[in-house]
Design a protein around this motif. Structure first.
Motif, PDB file in Angstrom:
ATOM      1  N   ASP A 241     -48.512  11.680  15.247  1.00  0.00           N
ATOM      2  CA  ASP A 241     -49.366  11.486  14.074  1.00  0.00           C
ATOM      3  C   ASP A 241     -50.832  11.750  14.382  1.00  0.00           C
ATOM      4  O   ASP A 241     -51.601  12.116  13.492  1.00  0.00           O
ATOM      5  CB  ASP A 241     -49.199  10.069  13.519  1.00  0.00           C
ATOM      6  CG  ASP A 241     -47.893   9.909  12.747  1.00  0.00           C
ATOM      7  OD1 ASP A 241     -47.339  10.941  12.330  1.00  0.00           O
ATOM      8  OD2 ASP A 241     -47.435   8.768  12.567  1.00  0.00           O
ATOM      9  N   ASN A 242     -51.225  11.540  15.634  1.00  0.00           N
ATOM     10  CA  ASN A 242     -52.630  11.722  16.003  1.00  0.00           C
ATOM     11  C   ASN A 242     -52.870  12.993  16.810  1.00  0.00           C
ATOM     12  O   ASN A 242     -53.976  13.193  17.322  1.00  0.00           O
ATOM     13  CB  ASN A 242     -53.114  10.505  16.801  1.00  0.00           C
ATOM     14  CG  ASN A 242     -53.165   9.244  15.956  1.00  0.00           C
ATOM     15  OD1 ASN A 242     -54.101   9.017  15.204  1.00  0.00           O
ATOM     16  ND2 ASN A 242     -52.127   8.426  16.065  1.00  0.00           N
TER      17      ASN A 242
ATOM     18  N   ASN B 249     -46.670  15.752  10.434  1.00  0.00           N
ATOM     19  CA  ASN B 249     -47.683  14.801  10.895  1.00  0.00           C
ATOM     20  C   ASN B 249     -48.976  14.970  10.101  1.00  0.00           C
ATOM     21  O   ASN B 249     -49.087  15.831   9.218  1.00  0.00           O
ATOM     22  CB  ASN B 249     -47.920  14.938  12.403  1.00  0.00           C
ATOM     23  CG  ASN B 249     -48.688  16.205  12.757  1.00  0.00           C
ATOM     24  OD1 ASN B 249     -48.747  17.146  11.973  1.00  0.00           O
ATOM     25  ND2 ASN B 249     -49.267  16.231  13.947  1.00  0.00           N
ATOM     26  N   ASN B 250     -49.966  14.148  10.437  1.00  0.00           N
ATOM     27  CA  ASN B 250     -51.224  14.157   9.686  1.00  0.00           C
ATOM     28  C   ASN B 250     -51.953  15.492   9.804  1.00  0.00           C
ATOM     29  O   ASN B 250     -52.548  15.979   8.835  1.00  0.00           O
ATOM     30  CB  ASN B 250     -52.131  13.029  10.180  1.00  0.00           C
ATOM     31  CG  ASN B 250     -51.532  11.659   9.922  1.00  0.00           C
ATOM     32  OD1 ASN B 250     -50.784  11.480   8.964  1.00  0.00           O
ATOM     33  ND2 ASN B 250     -51.845  10.690  10.769  1.00  0.00           N
TER      34      ASN B 250
ATOM     35  N   CYS C 260     -50.763  18.117   7.457  1.00  0.00           N
ATOM     36  CA  CYS C 260     -51.269  17.891   6.095  1.00  0.00           C
ATOM     37  C   CYS C 260     -52.705  18.391   5.976  1.00  0.00           C
ATOM     38  O   CYS C 260     -53.069  19.062   4.999  1.00  0.00           O
ATOM     39  CB  CYS C 260     -51.191  16.410   5.750  1.00  0.00           C
ATOM     40  SG  CYS C 260     -49.513  15.738   5.739  1.00  0.00           S
ATOM     41  N   THR C 261     -53.519  18.066   6.978  1.00  0.00           N
ATOM     42  CA  THR C 261     -54.921  18.488   6.953  1.00  0.00           C
ATOM     43  C   THR C 261     -55.037  20.007   6.979  1.00  0.00           C
ATOM     44  O   THR C 261     -55.838  20.599   6.243  1.00  0.00           O
ATOM     45  CB  THR C 261     -55.672  17.896   8.159  1.00  0.00           C
ATOM     46  OG1 THR C 261     -55.574  16.464   8.116  1.00  0.00           O
ATOM     47  CG2 THR C 261     -57.134  18.305   8.147  1.00  0.00           C
TER      48      THR C 261
ATOM     49  N   SER D 205     -50.474  17.003   0.745  1.00  0.00           N
ATOM     50  CA  SER D 205     -50.132  15.662   1.210  1.00  0.00           C
ATOM     51  C   SER D 205     -48.750  15.690   1.848  1.00  0.00           C
ATOM     52  O   SER D 205     -47.992  16.659   1.704  1.00  0.00           O
ATOM     53  CB  SER D 205     -50.141  14.676   0.042  1.00  0.00           C
ATOM     54  OG  SER D 205     -49.074  14.971  -0.858  1.00  0.00           O
ATOM     55  N   ARG D 206     -48.416  14.601   2.532  1.00  0.00           N
ATOM     56  CA  ARG D 206     -47.106  14.525   3.179  1.00  0.00           C
ATOM     57  C   ARG D 206     -45.988  14.596   2.143  1.00  0.00           C
ATOM     58  O   ARG D 206     -44.994  15.309   2.335  1.00  0.00           O
ATOM     59  CB  ARG D 206     -47.001  13.231   3.990  1.00  0.00           C
ATOM     60  CG  ARG D 206     -45.731  13.125   4.827  1.00  0.00           C
ATOM     61  CD  ARG D 206     -45.771  11.905   5.736  1.00  0.00           C
ATOM     62  NE  ARG D 206     -44.619  11.882   6.617  1.00  0.00           N
ATOM     63  CZ  ARG D 206     -43.435  11.381   6.281  1.00  0.00           C
ATOM     64  NH1 ARG D 206     -43.266  10.860   5.069  1.00  0.00           N
ATOM     65  NH2 ARG D 206     -42.425  11.401   7.128  1.00  0.00           N
TER      66      ARG D 206
END
Length: 424
Positions: A144-145, A163-164, A167-168, A173-174
């Motif tokens: 996730d990070n 993971n995040n 999305c970025t 969005s997820r």
């Protein structure tokens, strides 16, 4: 935990110690590594010096008895699993204490060693489960990070998890991504490559590709996608945004294309020497002027070898200065013999640059001035001839003037008027 489970057996009875060790050896083969202690003091010293995965503890030892034994051990290792041996009569009093201290117990009665082995296996299984859960939690935190986008998709390209960073990078969005396929935001120019990438990942097991995507806000970005097949149904992918690098590469390719278009067909000869003084690139004009083929020149010293005697020191000396990282003359004239032994004259311009690998290179850019040199020499010869004739003509005119002067002198002596007017 390592694959080998390290166990400390704290038991004063040698027979019981040996029975436990034998049982573990028979059933665990190389899975268990045991050490023993017969007193509380000795066990505490061993716990201070070593790390154990499990402690088997008899509550009744020569230097400590009852619950105090467990409390002393628990103070030393509050988080390590402990299995205590209790007498049948002590079960009621020990049971509550063991529950409070998260400790297992086995009664010393018939079948004690077999029951102990089952309890050990159960405790070890729980340890592995907790470590697995902890590992999964850590893995999820890492994923996730992570700075790179990470996704799991099925063989149809449908996202199962992201993971995040993914999305970025995509702008979605997820929840939005989990209702999309990997091909939903592929740029048109990368659709065929994306299909091949997915096919190769499924059939071969892994694949890497640089693909252009269109983010949610319409921006076009380039991602490196590294995908692997993790099961018969799922693919794991890692994506990194390389847009800036890709743009720089494209810009560099365009610059190189422009350079080659200009340099390849320039009327001037251009060659590039590496740090060893060998040619790594030459243009068509260089081949034409020298008379040698591309293969004959590349990686050779022909250029230096064919310099005329009055130019060798100048040219080779400047190349040597470049190789020695010294200041060199970047403009001069020199002469050389081409493959047909024709003497050629050239005007040289030299400059150096550092390539993308950090290597220094020397550019030799020279103009063939042979025709100009021959014309200059012809004009010089003609001028010298004119000057010679001028001297001859001027000499004759001077003599005529002298003769006219002599005639005038004779006329004067004879009392006759001068025949020539010599006044300017």
């Amino acid at each position: 935990m390592d694959e080998v489970v390290k166990i400390l057996i704290v038991e004063a009875d040698d027979i019981i110690q040996q029975a436990i060790t034998k049982k573990l050896t028979e059933n665990g083969v190389d899975c268990f590594e045991t050490k023993t202690a017969v007193q509380l003091s000795g066990s505490l010293e061993m716990l201070d010096r070593n790390v154990f995965d499990l402690v088997l503890l008899d509550l009744y030892l020569p230097d400590s008895t009852g619950i105090n034994t467990l409390k002393s051990v628990r103070s030393a290792i509050p988080n390590t699993p402990v299995i205590v041996f209790v007498e049948q009569a002590d079960i009621v009093s020990v049971k509550n204490i063991c529950g409070e201290m998260q400790t297992s117990y086995v009664t010393k009665d018939s079948g004690f060693v077999d029951k102990l082995l089952k309890t050990i296996c159960h405790v070890v299984h729980n340890i592995h489960q907790k470590e697995l859960e902890l590992g999964n939690q850590k893995f999820r935190i890492y994923i996730d990070n992570a700075p790179d986008g990470v996704f799991i998709a099925n063989y149809n390209g449908l996202f199962i998890d992201v993971n995040n960073a993914a999305c970025t990078m995509s702008g979605y969005s997820r929840d939005e991504l989990l209702h999309m396929q990997t091909t939903d935001f592929i740029a048109e120019e990368s659709k065929n490559d994306a299909a091949e990438h997915l096919k190769k990942t499924v059939t071969v097991g892994n694949a890497v590709a640089d693909l252009w995507y269109v983010t949610k806000n319409g921006e076009k970005r380039c991602f490196t996608i590294k995908a692997v097949k993790v099961s018969d149904k799922e693919l794991l992918g890692f994506c990194r945004d390389i847009t800036i690098r890709k743009q720089m590469e494209l810009s560099l390719q365009e610059s190189e294309a422009r350079f080659r278009a200009i340099a390849e067909y320039s009327h001037d000869a251009i060659g590039i020497l590496n740090e060893k003084g060998k040619f790594v690139w030459i243009n068509h004009r260089f081949v034409e002027i020298s008379g040698y083929s591309y293969d004959e020149i590349m990686g050779s010293d022909i250029f230096q070898e064919r310099l005329s005697s009055d130019s060798a020191d100048l040219v080779v000396g400047n190349i040597r200065k470049f190789l020695d990282r010294k200041h060199y003359d970047n403009h001069y004239y020199f002469s050389f013999l081409n493959k047909n032994d024709r003497l050629c004259y050239a005007e040289m311009y030299m400059t150096d640059f550092v390539d993308k690998l950090g290597k220094r290179n020397l550019v030799l850019h020279y103009l063939d001035v042979t025709e100009r040199k021959l014309v200059d020499e012809k004009v010089k010869a003609q001028l010298q001839e004119l000057l010679r004739w001028q001297d001859i003509i001027l000499g004759r005119e001077t003599r005529i003037i002298e003769l006219k002067g002599e005639v005038n002198e004779l006329c004067d002596k004879l009392g006759q008027p001068s025949r020539y007017n010599l006044k300017l």
